[in-house]
Design an enzyme around this catalytic site. Structure first.
Site, PDB file in Angstrom:
ATOM      1  N   HIS A   7       7.999 -42.171  33.995  1.00 32.23           N
ATOM      2  CA  HIS A   7       8.851 -43.263  34.454  1.00 32.23           C
ATOM      3  C   HIS A   7       8.187 -43.983  35.627  1.00 32.23           C
ATOM      4  CE1 HIS A   7      12.336 -42.062  32.006  1.00 32.23           C
ATOM      5  NE2 HIS A   7      11.852 -40.840  32.168  1.00 32.23           N
TER       6      HIS A   7
ATOM      7  N   ALA B 249       2.931 -17.661  35.368  1.00 30.82           N
ATOM      8  CA  ALA B 249       4.354 -17.979  35.474  1.00 30.82           C
ATOM      9  C   ALA B 249       4.620 -18.992  36.582  1.00 30.82           C
ATOM     10  CB  ALA B 249       5.156 -16.707  35.730  1.00 30.82           C
TER      11      ALA B 249
ATOM     12  N   THR C 121      -0.674 -30.224  35.565  1.00 30.16           N
ATOM     13  CA  THR C 121      -0.744 -31.679  35.695  1.00 30.16           C
ATOM     14  C   THR C 121      -2.075 -32.250  35.240  1.00 30.16           C
ATOM     15  OG1 THR C 121      -1.536 -31.519  37.979  1.00 30.16           O
ATOM     16  CG2 THR C 121       0.855 -31.645  37.643  1.00 30.16           C
TER      17      THR C 121
END
Length: 213
Positions: free
Chosen positions: A113, A167, A172
């Site tokens: 977004h 975990a 990214t």
């Protein structure tokens, strides 16, 4: 271009377009049907997954509950296992290779977004109409990867074969094959080597054996 074509070429699109809403609604309802099945209703679950996913290999098992956004934009290989609460927000394409395992609470997301708040609220689309717009980047996961609990894979990421993601990691950027990566954001800790073999951990084997290739 159709709204779906705009997704696949990576440009702004409106997720509220009727044809996209219809695809998502169908899949969201199928998610609900799947999540209401019993764990040992294997044939029923398999049938529902075939309806949800764009492609699905053999021996796929998803513990449930599952949450696919489009579903038809996701391709899953053979012998994939997902523990509880797998979420795949597959606006853009998601591909998952063979023998991939997901711990509980893992998420794969593809939409992005706008950063500027006013642009996130409304922009003019290609026809000059005021709409809420976003774009999406595909995610590709190789073969024989293991994801620990609560891993998030972010838009545009490619993870190579044989990786282990620790975990809670937030991935990214791309992870090269045979890497152990962990952290927020995830970074490669080291390469996975033959020295990691269970055969060097006799205290854990307790009579079990590694199958030598």
């Amino acid at each position: 271009m159709t709204p779906e074509e705009r997704i696949f070429v990576g440009v702004l699109f409106c997720p509220g377009e009727p044809e996209l809403v219809a695809k998502k609604l169908k899949t969201h309802n199928l998610n609900t049907v799947y999540n209401m099945t019993m764990e040992d209703e294997y044939e029923k679950r398999d049938q529902i997954l075939h309806e949800i996913l764009g492609e699905m290999g053999e021996g796929v098992r998803m513990q449930g509950p599952i949450y696919f956004h489009y579903g038809c934009h996701t391709k899953v290989g053979n012998r994939v296992f997902a523990n509880f609460n797998l979420t795949v927000q597959d606006d853009a394409e998601v591909t998952i290779g063979d023998d991939v395992n997901f711990g509980p609470g893992c998420s794969i997301v593809t939409p992005v977004h706008p950063m500027v708040a006013s642009e996130r609220n409304e922009m003019l689309d290609q026809n000059g109409e005021v709409k809420r717009l976003c774009y999406a980047k595909p995610v590709h996961i190789g073969n024989s990867c293991w994801f620990g609990a609560n891993v998030t894979v972010c838009p545009g990421v490619t993870i190579g074969d044989g990786c282990v993601i620790g975990a809670g990691a937030v991935v990214t950027r791309d992870i090269p094959p045979n890497s152990f990566a962990a952290g927020v954001p995830a970074k490669v800790v080291r390469t996975i080597t033959e020295a990691d073999s269970m055969k060097y951990k006799p205290e854990l084997l307790a009579g079990c054996q590694v199958i030598e290739e």
